[in-house]
Every structure is written in C-alpha cells, then in structure tokens.
Motif scaffolding. Structure first.
Motif, PDB file in Angstrom:
ATOM      1  N   UNK A  29      -3.943  -1.406   7.175  1.00 33.13           N
ATOM      2  CA  UNK A  29      -3.085  -1.275   5.945  1.00 33.13           C
ATOM      3  C   UNK A  29      -2.463  -0.125   5.503  1.00 33.13           C
ATOM      4  N   UNK A  30      -3.174   1.007   5.875  1.00 29.06           N
ATOM      5  CA  UNK A  30      -2.730   2.293   5.641  1.00 29.06           C
ATOM      6  C   UNK A  30      -1.675   2.597   6.383  1.00 29.06           C
ATOM      7  N   UNK A  31      -1.517   2.282   7.755  1.00 27.87           N
ATOM      8  CA  UNK A  31      -0.538   2.465   8.809  1.00 27.87           C
ATOM      9  C   UNK A  31       0.495   1.673   8.933  1.00 27.87           C
ATOM     10  N   UNK A  32       0.400   0.508   8.519  1.00 27.70           N
ATOM     11  CA  UNK A  32       1.470  -0.667   8.984  1.00 27.70           C
ATOM     12  C   UNK A  32       1.895  -1.307   7.640  1.00 27.70           C
ATOM     13  N   UNK A  33       1.230  -1.571   6.689  1.00 27.56           N
ATOM     14  CA  UNK A  33       1.620  -2.380   5.491  1.00 27.56           C
ATOM     15  C   UNK A  33       2.714  -1.905   4.728  1.00 27.56           C
ATOM     16  N   UNK A  34       3.710  -0.767   5.157  1.00 29.19           N
ATOM     17  CA  UNK A  34       4.676  -0.146   4.458  1.00 29.19           C
ATOM     18  C   UNK A  34       5.946  -0.837   5.349  1.00 29.19           C
ATOM     19  N   UNK A  35       5.793  -1.551   6.473  1.00 28.17           N
ATOM     20  CA  UNK A  35       6.718  -2.148   7.029  1.00 28.17           C
ATOM     21  C   UNK A  35       7.209  -3.457   6.841  1.00 28.17           C
ATOM     22  N   UNK A  36       8.414  -3.851   6.707  1.00 29.46           N
ATOM     23  CA  UNK A  36       8.888  -5.118   6.193  1.00 29.46           C
ATOM     24  C   UNK A  36       8.074  -6.383   6.954  1.00 29.46           C
ATOM     25  N   UNK A  37       7.923  -6.275   8.398  1.00 30.38           N
ATOM     26  CA  UNK A  37       7.437  -7.320   8.931  1.00 30.38           C
ATOM     27  C   UNK A  37       5.988  -7.230   8.956  1.00 30.38           C
ATOM     28  N   UNK A  38       5.266  -6.750   8.081  1.00 25.16           N
ATOM     29  CA  UNK A  38       3.824  -6.635   7.861  1.00 25.16           C
ATOM     30  C   UNK A  38       3.439  -8.085   7.002  1.00 25.16           C
ATOM     31  N   UNK A  39       2.668  -8.853   7.663  1.00 21.78           N
ATOM     32  CA  UNK A  39       2.438 -10.248   7.080  1.00 21.78           C
ATOM     33  C   UNK A  39       1.459 -10.085   5.782  1.00 21.78           C
ATOM     34  N   UNK A  91      -4.025 -16.036  -6.263  1.00 23.69           N
ATOM     35  CA  UNK A  91      -3.246 -15.383  -7.287  1.00 23.69           C
ATOM     36  C   UNK A  91      -2.736 -13.965  -6.867  1.00 23.69           C
ATOM     37  N   UNK A  92      -2.895 -13.487  -5.477  1.00 24.07           N
ATOM     38  CA  UNK A  92      -2.673 -12.381  -5.029  1.00 24.07           C
ATOM     39  C   UNK A  92      -1.886 -12.288  -3.491  1.00 24.07           C
ATOM     40  N   UNK A  93      -0.784 -11.418  -3.567  1.00 28.81           N
ATOM     41  CA  UNK A  93      -0.245 -11.324  -1.970  1.00 28.81           C
ATOM     42  C   UNK A  93      -1.100 -10.283  -1.260  1.00 28.81           C
ATOM     43  N   UNK A  94      -1.633 -11.154  -0.159  1.00 38.04           N
ATOM     44  CA  UNK A  94      -2.720 -10.083   0.766  1.00 38.04           C
ATOM     45  C   UNK A  94      -2.507 -10.294   1.937  1.00 38.04           C
ATOM     46  N   UNK A  95      -2.946  -9.182   3.047  1.00 42.50           N
ATOM     47  CA  UNK A  95      -2.831  -9.281   4.461  1.00 42.50           C
ATOM     48  C   UNK A  95      -3.836 -10.427   4.814  1.00 42.50           C
ATOM     49  N   UNK A  96      -3.418 -11.102   5.975  1.00 41.03           N
ATOM     50  CA  UNK A  96      -4.348 -11.897   6.571  1.00 41.03           C
ATOM     51  C   UNK A  96      -4.667 -11.274   8.032  1.00 41.03           C
ATOM     52  N   UNK A  97      -5.913 -11.154   8.153  1.00 36.80           N
ATOM     53  CA  UNK A  97      -6.506 -10.607   9.231  1.00 36.80           C
ATOM     54  C   UNK A  97      -7.563 -11.430  10.180  1.00 36.80           C
ATOM     55  N   UNK A  98      -7.260 -11.778  11.287  1.00 37.25           N
ATOM     56  CA  UNK A  98      -8.262 -12.586  12.228  1.00 37.25           C
ATOM     57  C   UNK A  98      -9.184 -11.524  12.980  1.00 37.25           C
ATOM     58  N   UNK A  99     -10.438 -11.998  12.720  1.00 35.19           N
ATOM     59  CA  UNK A  99     -11.437 -11.274  13.491  1.00 35.19           C
ATOM     60  C   UNK A  99     -11.962 -12.282  14.569  1.00 35.19           C
ATOM     61  N   UNK A 150      -7.667  -1.743  -2.795  1.00 35.69           N
ATOM     62  CA  UNK A 150      -6.259  -2.038  -2.090  1.00 35.69           C
ATOM     63  C   UNK A 150      -6.575  -2.463  -0.917  1.00 35.69           C
ATOM     64  N   UNK A 151      -7.553  -2.564  -0.200  1.00 33.30           N
ATOM     65  CA  UNK A 151      -7.985  -3.149   1.034  1.00 33.30           C
ATOM     66  C   UNK A 151      -8.248  -4.488   1.042  1.00 33.30           C
ATOM     67  N   UNK A 152      -8.423  -5.233  -0.048  1.00 29.65           N
ATOM     68  CA  UNK A 152      -8.676  -6.682   0.062  1.00 29.65           C
ATOM     69  C   UNK A 152      -7.579  -7.370   0.954  1.00 29.65           C
ATOM     70  N   UNK A 153      -8.308  -8.239   1.501  1.00 30.19           N
ATOM     71  CA  UNK A 153      -7.364  -9.129   2.402  1.00 30.19           C
ATOM     72  C   UNK A 153      -8.054 -10.563   2.700  1.00 30.19           C
ATOM     73  N   UNK A 154      -7.123 -11.524   3.214  1.00 28.91           N
ATOM     74  CA  UNK A 154      -7.597 -12.584   3.825  1.00 28.91           C
ATOM     75  C   UNK A 154      -8.161 -12.733   4.960  1.00 28.91           C
TER      76      UNK A 154
END
Length: 419
Positions: free
Chosen positions: A207-217, A223-231, A258-262
């Motif tokens: 999130x710190x290094x890539x969330x600023x780019x438009x292509x970051x999903x 109720x929130x817009x969150x990153x989605x991460x596969x493990x 700020x690091x909350x994610x799906x």
C-alpha cells in the motif's frame, strides 16, 4: 495433504480419476485471432515483438470483476544475462520407488528450444522485465476482457527458488497496465519464515509503495474502497495467528487502519473455512485449474462453497482454467493432467463458475507455463524430437478470445446483489 507450492515443491493432493468497465483500442491481435492461422505459427524462431505489436484495432471491454493470475518471473539472456524459469529443473518425486522410474528426467531444461513447459509461447522464452513484452502482455489481457492482473509477488529481495526478486517487475507492469485500462493487485507467495505478522508488513509495503498509482486495484467492501490481496498457501499459518492481524480486536490488526484490505485466503480443504470464521479473512479462492485436484478446486463443491460464503458474509472467488499439464517439470504427475478438449474444459469451468453467481471470477492463469494453465498466445514448436502442445485446430490466440466470450457473458448477467 502435503504442503503445496505451485512451482517448486512436490504435490501430494488427492489423486483423481484417469463491472462496469472502460474501453480502449486494441491492436492487430483481433484480426490475427479471427483468421484460421496466425502468421506467428509459421515464424516461431524469428518472432519479433517490435514488429508484431504496434497496430491498433477494435475496442474491447474489460471487467474488474475478472482477475487473472500473472507470473513476472521469466528471464532470458538478452535481457537478464541468463534464462530464468524457462530452464526450470525437473522435480524429483518424493517417493524413491516412483522417482527411480523417472531417472532420465533430471537436471535443467536448456532454452531457447528446450523449455520447462509443455506449450511454447508465441513470444519465445521472453523476459518479464522487457518493456515490449510487458506491453504485449497487457494488450493480450485487455483483449481477453480480464480487468485485474493478480501478480505473483514476494517482498523486496525475495524470490522463488527458480527466479530473481520479482518486486522490481511490479512498477513497469503497473504503468503499462494503466495504459490498457487494467488494474493490478498482488498474490503474496510463500517465503521462508512467512507469518501472519510478516504478511501484515507485506500489505503495508504494498500500500505504501503502489497505492498511489492509478492501476492499483481497489474494490468496494462493507462501505469502503479497499485493496484486495490474495495470500497463497494461507493455510500454512494457523487461523489463531491470522486473527491477530485480520480481526478488529487482534494485537496487530490492519482493521480500521490505513492498511485495511480485503484479504483472500486459499481454500484447499473443506476445513479451511475456519480461516474465514476464525482467522478473519474476507474471502477465499481455489486457484488450481485441475478439477478434483483438491476440495476447493472441485467444481462439484462450488455451490456449497457459495452457500458458505453467503452464510459467512465472505467473498467466494472460484478459480477457472483452460486445462493443466506439468510433465515437463513433474514428469511423474500425469494423473493430474486435464486435457483442454479444444476449449471444452475451459467452457465447463466457466459455466459452473457463472452458475454460482460469484462477485469475482479468477483465471488460472495468463502465463503459468510450467503448469500448462496459460491463456497467453502459444504456437507450434518442435525441438530435438519433442513436439510441444499447441492450441490446434485453433489459432494461437484462441484462449484469449474464448476468455473474452465468457467475460462478456459474466458482465451481462443480472445479479441479485449477492457477494
């Protein structure tokens, strides 16, 4: 069950029987794929990406509810001073008696003619760090209709045993993805001493290094817009450890920060549902492209898994694939081959996936060549008596086009608002 790692460790799973999207211009690929025979088929050895990948044609829609697993781990002499992954070693069977039957399969493959795959890529043994190759991959993925690239990822300085640190490939892919209206997310792979807490640090880094780019999903979730991460291989860590990171009252929780994610777990066994109910994962995926390879990968179980996802308010992301064959890496693994059946296998995977009305479908894969699950363009090739499989009687881009057909069906469905 034994530990699974899709590219270098042994497999010992049950043994089965013998959307709203944006649009943009695409290249000559559409014309190629509508023809009976791509010119690439006749020019494997002198394929030149610089000459083949420039013309623009028809519009194609992409769905951000269709995710595709992507591997940026390949290298070649021209770009990386050595072959990486294309020269994959043969993996020895864990049972000495069986291993003895395959002693002639040892050492490494020797590219460019001899690669660790049963199919041969239209681009030849390419480098994942080559910008022309990346651009062509984005073009093919855009044509397929899949809107989110799920990149196989290790923390900085780490890699799988066959490769080199893959984090350096991320930014070029993200920039190229944006040019093709695609999004990028991350597939956190197993690495030495990986823990729930280290994955928390991985998510922070991403999130710190890539969330600023438009292509970051990001995706809307509760109720929130969150990153989605596969493990991947999430079950290697116990649910009680995950809950410290993935539940609101956990000691090292990401929830409400700020690091909350799906965060999406890999479901292999039926009992892995505890990673949702106890561990705090937001959803689960099945990854494997071989039907009946595991409980989660068995299509017959998808309706039940969808029922569980509704009961637990979690995301069920079925993984579909065009087939499976890895005997150029695991020569003893013929029992897990799933023939493509001229596309019928893929059609059935998609049909069953759509029948359970998922919010997201994942595709295994764009370019996991070692396991023969790729939809990337492949061509005819013969080398020293070995004939690679290809997509005949169809053209090299057939599976891109077939994917696009199913993506458009997926986008047109009327949904009751389920997860």
């Amino acid at each position: 069950y034994t530990s699974i790692n899709k590219y270098h460790s042994v497999i010992k799973i049950q043994k089965p029987e013998n959307d709203i999207v944006r649009s943009s211009g695409l290249n000559k690929l559409n014309q190629q794929m509508n023809g009976k025979q791509s010119s690439v088929n006749n020019k494997v050895n002198d394929w030149d990406p610089k000459l083949k990948l420039t013309n623009q044609t028809k519009k194609a829609l992409v769905s951000y509810n269709v995710h595709i697993f992507y591997y940026a781990w390949y290298g070649n002499i021209a770009n990386d001073e050595k072959y990486i992954h294309w020269n994959h070693q043969y993996i020895k069977h864990w049972d000495a008696a069986i291993a003895k039957q395959y002693t002639k399969y040892s050492g490494r493959h020797s590219p460019p003619g001899d690669i660790g795959a049963n199919y041969y890529p239209a681009l030849g043994p390419y480098s994942s760090w080559n910008k022309t190759v990346i651009k062509e991959h984005m073009k093919q993925i855009q044509f397929s209709g899949a809107g989110v690239i799920v990149i196989s990822w290790y923390p900085p300085g780490k890699s799988d045993p066959e490769g080199k640190p893959a984090d350096t490939a991320v930014l070029p892919i993200m920039l190229a993805a944006d040019e093709h209206d695609l999004k990028v997310t991350f597939h956190i792979e197993p690495y030495k001493d990986r823990t729930a807490k280290s994955v928390r640090e991985d998510i922070k880094y991403i999130i710190d290094n890539y969330s600023q780019y438009p292509s970051f999903y990001k995706r809307r979730w509760k109720g929130q817009q969150l990153p989605l991460i596969y493990v991947y291989d999430s079950y290697h860590t116990k649910p009680d450890e995950w809950k410290e990171v993935l539940t609101r009252n956990g000691k090292n929780t990401i929830r409400g920060t700020k690091y909350d994610s799906i965060v999406i777990a890999l479901l292999v066994e039926e009992g892995h549902t505890s990673y949702i109910t106890t561990g705090g994962f937001d959803g689960f995926y099945t990854y494997f492209a071989a039907d009946r390879f595991s409980y989660g990968a068995s299509r017959a179980n998808w309706a039940e898994l969808k029922k569980f996802s509704l009961e637990s308010s979690s995301l069920f992301i079925p993984s579909v694939g065009p087939g499976y064959i890895d005997t150029r890496v695991r020569p003893w693994n013929s029992q897990n081959i799933r023939n493509r059946l001229d596309g019928d296998y893929y059609n059935k995977e998609m049909e069953v996936a759509l029948s359970v009305d998922p919010g997201i479908i994942s595709i295994t894969s764009f370019n996991e060549w070692h396991e023969g699950t790729q939809i990337e363009m492949a061509v005819e090739k013969e080398y020293e008596g070995f004939k690679y499989l290809d997509y005949s009687p169809h053209h090299p881009g057939y599976y891109l086009k077939l994917t696009r057909k199913w993506v458009h069906k997926f986008m047109k469905r009327k949904r009751p608002g389920s997860l």
